[in-house]
Motif scaffolding. Structure first.
Motif, PDB file in Angstrom:
ATOM      1  N   ILE A 177       0.830  -1.212   0.000  1.00 56.42           N
ATOM      2  CA  ILE A 177       0.000   0.000   0.000  1.00 56.42           C
ATOM      3  C   ILE A 177       0.862   1.257   0.000  1.00 56.42           C
ATOM      4  CG2 ILE A 177      -1.488   1.408   1.519  1.00 56.42           C
ATOM      5  CD1 ILE A 177      -3.048  -1.159   2.155  1.00 56.42           C
ATOM      6  N   GLU A 178       1.890   1.246   0.838  1.00 59.77           N
ATOM      7  CA  GLU A 178       2.732   2.451   0.944  1.00 59.77           C
ATOM      8  C   GLU A 178       3.442   2.765  -0.360  1.00 59.77           C
ATOM      9  OE1 GLU A 178       5.194   1.745   4.373  1.00 59.77           O
ATOM     10  OE2 GLU A 178       3.426   1.417   5.625  1.00 59.77           O
ATOM     11  N   ALA A 183      -4.346   0.525  -2.387  1.00 54.62           N
ATOM     12  CA  ALA A 183      -4.380  -0.940  -2.400  1.00 54.62           C
ATOM     13  C   ALA A 183      -4.516  -1.393  -3.843  1.00 54.62           C
ATOM     14  CB  ALA A 183      -5.554  -1.455  -1.577  1.00 54.62           C
ATOM     15  N   PRO A 184      -3.912  -2.534  -4.213  1.00 50.53           N
ATOM     16  CA  PRO A 184      -4.147  -3.043  -5.569  1.00 50.53           C
ATOM     17  C   PRO A 184      -5.614  -3.467  -5.725  1.00 50.53           C
ATOM     18  CG  PRO A 184      -2.999  -4.690  -4.242  1.00 50.53           C
ATOM     19  CD  PRO A 184      -3.079  -3.445  -3.403  1.00 50.53           C
ATOM     20  N   ASP A 185      -6.049  -3.658  -6.965  1.00 50.78           N
ATOM     21  CA  ASP A 185      -7.411  -4.173  -7.174  1.00 50.78           C
ATOM     22  C   ASP A 185      -7.489  -5.656  -6.851  1.00 50.78           C
ATOM     23  OD1 ASP A 185      -8.514  -1.685  -8.208  1.00 50.78           O
ATOM     24  OD2 ASP A 185      -7.159  -2.025  -9.906  1.00 50.78           O
ATOM     25  N   TYR A 186      -6.425  -6.372  -7.222  1.00 52.64           N
ATOM     26  CA  TYR A 186      -6.365  -7.811  -6.951  1.00 52.64           C
ATOM     27  C   TYR A 186      -5.036  -8.148  -6.303  1.00 52.64           C
ATOM     28  CZ  TYR A 186     -10.265  -8.066 -10.198  1.00 52.64           C
ATOM     29  OH  TYR A 186     -11.476  -7.888 -10.809  1.00 52.64           O
ATOM     30  N   SER A 205      -6.844  -4.968   5.649  1.00 52.45           N
ATOM     31  CA  SER A 205      -8.024  -4.527   6.401  1.00 52.45           C
ATOM     32  C   SER A 205      -7.657  -3.474   7.445  1.00 52.45           C
ATOM     33  CB  SER A 205      -8.673  -5.735   7.090  1.00 52.45           C
ATOM     34  OG  SER A 205      -9.083  -6.670   6.111  1.00 52.45           O
ATOM     35  N   GLU A 206      -6.486  -3.651   8.076  1.00 49.80           N
ATOM     36  CA  GLU A 206      -6.072  -2.657   9.088  1.00 49.80           C
ATOM     37  C   GLU A 206      -5.879  -1.278   8.455  1.00 49.80           C
ATOM     38  OE1 GLU A 206      -2.869  -3.629  11.811  1.00 49.80           O
ATOM     39  OE2 GLU A 206      -3.603  -5.681  12.022  1.00 49.80           O
ATOM     40  N   TYR A 207      -5.192  -1.247   7.322  1.00 53.44           N
ATOM     41  CA  TYR A 207      -4.963   0.046   6.667  1.00 53.44           C
ATOM     42  C   TYR A 207      -6.262   0.610   6.091  1.00 53.44           C
ATOM     43  CZ  TYR A 207       0.114   0.914   6.836  1.00 53.44           C
ATOM     44  OH  TYR A 207       1.383   1.249   7.232  1.00 53.44           O
ATOM     45  N   HIS A 208      -7.171  -0.269   5.706  1.00 52.30           N
ATOM     46  CA  HIS A 208      -8.463   0.183   5.203  1.00 52.30           C
ATOM     47  C   HIS A 208      -9.294   0.781   6.341  1.00 52.30           C
ATOM     48  CE1 HIS A 208     -12.462  -0.881   2.960  1.00 52.30           C
ATOM     49  NE2 HIS A 208     -12.199   0.399   2.932  1.00 52.30           N
ATOM     50  N   LYS A 209      -9.373   0.043   7.442  1.00 55.63           N
ATOM     51  CA  LYS A 209     -10.192   0.513   8.569  1.00 55.63           C
ATOM     52  C   LYS A 209      -9.651   1.795   9.174  1.00 55.63           C
ATOM     53  CE  LYS A 209     -12.105  -3.981   9.726  1.00 55.63           C
ATOM     54  NZ  LYS A 209     -11.494  -5.258  10.126  1.00 55.63           N
ATOM     55  N   SER A 210      -8.318   1.944   9.173  1.00 58.39           N
ATOM     56  CA  SER A 210      -7.762   3.155   9.784  1.00 58.39           C
ATOM     57  C   SER A 210      -7.718   4.321   8.794  1.00 58.39           C
ATOM     58  CB  SER A 210      -6.362   2.863  10.335  1.00 58.39           C
ATOM     59  OG  SER A 210      -5.489   2.524   9.285  1.00 58.39           O
ATOM     60  N   GLY A 211      -8.240   4.112   7.589  1.00 55.64           N
ATOM     61  CA  GLY A 211      -8.383   5.226   6.657  1.00 55.64           C
ATOM     62  C   GLY A 211      -7.166   5.543   5.812  1.00 55.64           C
TER      63      GLY A 211
ATOM     64  N   MET B   1      -0.388  10.103   6.032  1.00 51.78           N
ATOM     65  CA  MET B   1      -0.350   8.899   5.182  1.00 51.78           C
ATOM     66  C   MET B   1       1.077   8.362   5.104  1.00 51.78           C
ATOM     67  SD  MET B   1      -3.318   8.165   4.080  1.00 51.78           S
ATOM     68  CE  MET B   1      -4.709   9.044   4.775  1.00 51.78           C
ATOM     69  N   PRO B   2       1.256   7.061   5.198  1.00 54.44           N
ATOM     70  CA  PRO B   2       2.618   6.504   5.166  1.00 54.44           C
ATOM     71  C   PRO B   2       3.131   6.265   3.744  1.00 54.44           C
ATOM     72  CG  PRO B   2       1.032   4.766   5.600  1.00 54.44           C
ATOM     73  CD  PRO B   2       0.242   6.031   5.408  1.00 54.44           C
TER      74      PRO B   2
END
Lengths: 364, 364
Positions: A177-178, A183-186, A205-211, B1-2
């Motif tokens: 992600i960084e 995030a990639p699509d797949y 999921s952690e990076y998604h939930k934390s925005g 953002m990281p």
């Protein structure tokens, strides 16, 4: 000044996301921080407008993604006062366990079934100083003994039942992600024990939930068809595949992986061994990236699903390459011998300039 | 953002220090950016107050430091319009050449002497799709043919005569300075062709001259005693050592390396094969870092010179580990077999809890 902090491994980088505190004695070999390589030639050969990246986990210190989990597992073992770790494994897990135990100054025990000792598989763990415990029994008995002995002896199990391993492994998703800025699509992975796909989903999921990101990828898991319990819907007895790192019939993270599939809207699929080996060769020949056979299940499966349109054009796809091709020299040598027998890839010529010149022209 | 820029190899990171411009088509596999690992256990065992780091170049994409030079050499070959590269090598150079050629979509030719083909050495280059050219002649004839053919054929030599390779290799010194926040007091390397010690000195000198650091290290080069022309003061015929990556009798960078020794105030020394192998084993067993035999000459030599006080207490020492231990599985397997024959490192027991428990207690 171009000075920067020395990279000291994934626990230090992600300590806010991991179960450690300032007093935890971190055992690291500089794992993680692996290259995310954008493929140049394969997308063109596929004739599809897709952006494919491989996360080359084979460049971890012992040559596989297992180091991400092992730095956590051994760090916590040492924190809890353990002087030894134990696992039943002849592959990447035993190598990682032995290396991190060496670094920590504790003992690694590796249980293997009695029989012909595959030195090619065990030598890495032995170089790191592991003690090999050969039992007069099979692998399942070994696994059971590992679990039982930890209840009464001062030794920590670092097989995939160890809960800290997935914590370490989830950091691969953070890194992706960084570096992508999203995030990639797949995200495509080889699936054996199914711990890694579960760990990646935890990280996403952690990076998604934390925005940090606004979406998480669709998770896709590929198995070898001789060892495909997720395709059969039940454990497989006597799993068999050339991709030894995913030759697992009864996955540890069975429930977790089904949850990942459901929550991410993903799927499982399977590849034949020859499709896996062809993908391994294609990745090496067309992109210069050499992974172990199991790793190639991810890129082989992704290529098939891209061709079929199941992975749509315009997508960004990440494939995890779990281990280094150098981990399994025998399979590579077998593939090359076949080439030689077919008369390709090698010419024998006189030691003369004209002969070399002709050979170049004829083989370009 | 990281979020952060995706790491895309050493040319992009150090483009201001390298002979490229904005139009240069960069051929990269994410090489460089390798871990600088601080040793924890060996300094304590030595009983000396020294700070020792290993630069683990085995975590480059093809498993050796050669990737640093090859990304430059192949990038410039492609920029200059070459459709093929050629080298005489059966080792790390051929693997790196083949991988970067694959990535560039050009052909890699590897010239080897006729004879028994060591598939273990060649398989990596073959997996990357290199064309092997077996000549009815010896290695020296192969090297001469490589040089000659490049003068008349549209093919670029990527052996160590290629001037761009050292440019790429010098970036390892930049990384070390940036992560230490200074130059080390001593930098120890294995010496074969002597290109790498020369390249490191180039890098250190550039950062010194431009004021990034106020000093450059003392450079120390270690050779295998069966292949030690710098100790003999003359080329060695028929060099022999278990450390195949430094089995070189007539080094390409002869003059450069003597200049490095003089300018840096350093020295050359030599190790016997058994000292090299003992250092390789010690680094794996005590620190969890597995390098190929040649690499261990640096840490083996450094340990000896630290014990002897030639490298003073209070010093910061960097040892380059040129290649991954997985590059040479046969030597590792031989070492482990010896352990097994001596009855150490392995126990055979019943598949019973008590037996496992006893084995743990007896072997911790």
């Amino acid at each position: 000044m171009p000075f920067r902090d020395r990279y000291t491994g994934l626990i230090n980088r992600y300590r806010d996301h991991l179960p450690v505190n300032d007093d935890t004695p971190i055992i690291s070999l500089g794992e993680g921080n692996t290259p995310l390589i954008r493929l140049k030639n394969i997308p063109r050969l596929l004739g599809k407008d897709v952006d494919i990246y491989v996360k080359y986990e084979g460049l971890n210190p012992t040559g596989s993604f297992k180091d991400r989990g092992m730095t956590m597992a051994v760090t916590k073992a040492v924190e809890e006062g353990s002087n030894a770790i134990i696992c039943a494994s002849t592959g990447n897990t035993s190598a990682a366990a032995a290396a991190y135990a060496a670094r920590a100054g504790i003992t690694a025990f590796v249980i293997i079934p009695e029989g012909k000792i595959a030195m090619g598989k065990l030598a890495q763990a032995m170089m790191y100083g592991a003690v090999i415990m050969q039992i007069r029994g099979n692998f399942d008995q070994g696994m059971q003994l590992v679990k039982d002995v930890a209840e009464t002896s001062p030794v920590t199990v670092v097989n995939s039942v160890n809960p800290y391993r997935l914590q370490g492994q989830k950091t691969a998703a953070f890194e992706i992600i960084e570096e992508l800025g999203r995030a990639p699509d797949y995200h495509c992975l080889p699936v054996g024990n199914a711990g890694n796909i579960s760990a990646h989903w935890m990280g996403y999921s952690e990076y998604h939930k934390s925005g940090v990101v606004s979406a998480a990828p669709t998770m896709v898991g590929y198995q070898a068809n001789g060892a495909a319990p997720f395709l059969r819907g039940a454990p497989v007895r006597d799993p068999e595949t050339v991709a030894t790192a995913i030759r697992i019939g009864n996955p540890q993270s069975w429930d977790k992986a089904w949850t990942v599939r459901k929550e991410s809207g993903g799927w499982f699929d399977e590849l034949a061994d020859d499709e896996i080996l062809a993908a391994q060769k294609m990745l090496a020949e067309k992109e210069g990236v050499f992974c172990e056979p199991a790793s190639a299940a991810s890129i082989g499966g992704a290529m098939r699903d891209i061709r079929a349109g199941k992975i749509a054009e315009g997508s960004t796809v990440v494939c995890t390459l779990t281990g280094n091709g150098l981990k399994d020299p025998d399979t590579a040598i077998d593939q090359c011998r076949e080439d030689l027998q077919k008369g390709s890839r090698m010419v024998t010529i006189e030691a003369e300039l004209d002969a070399v010149r002709d050979a170049i022209v004829n083989n370009m």
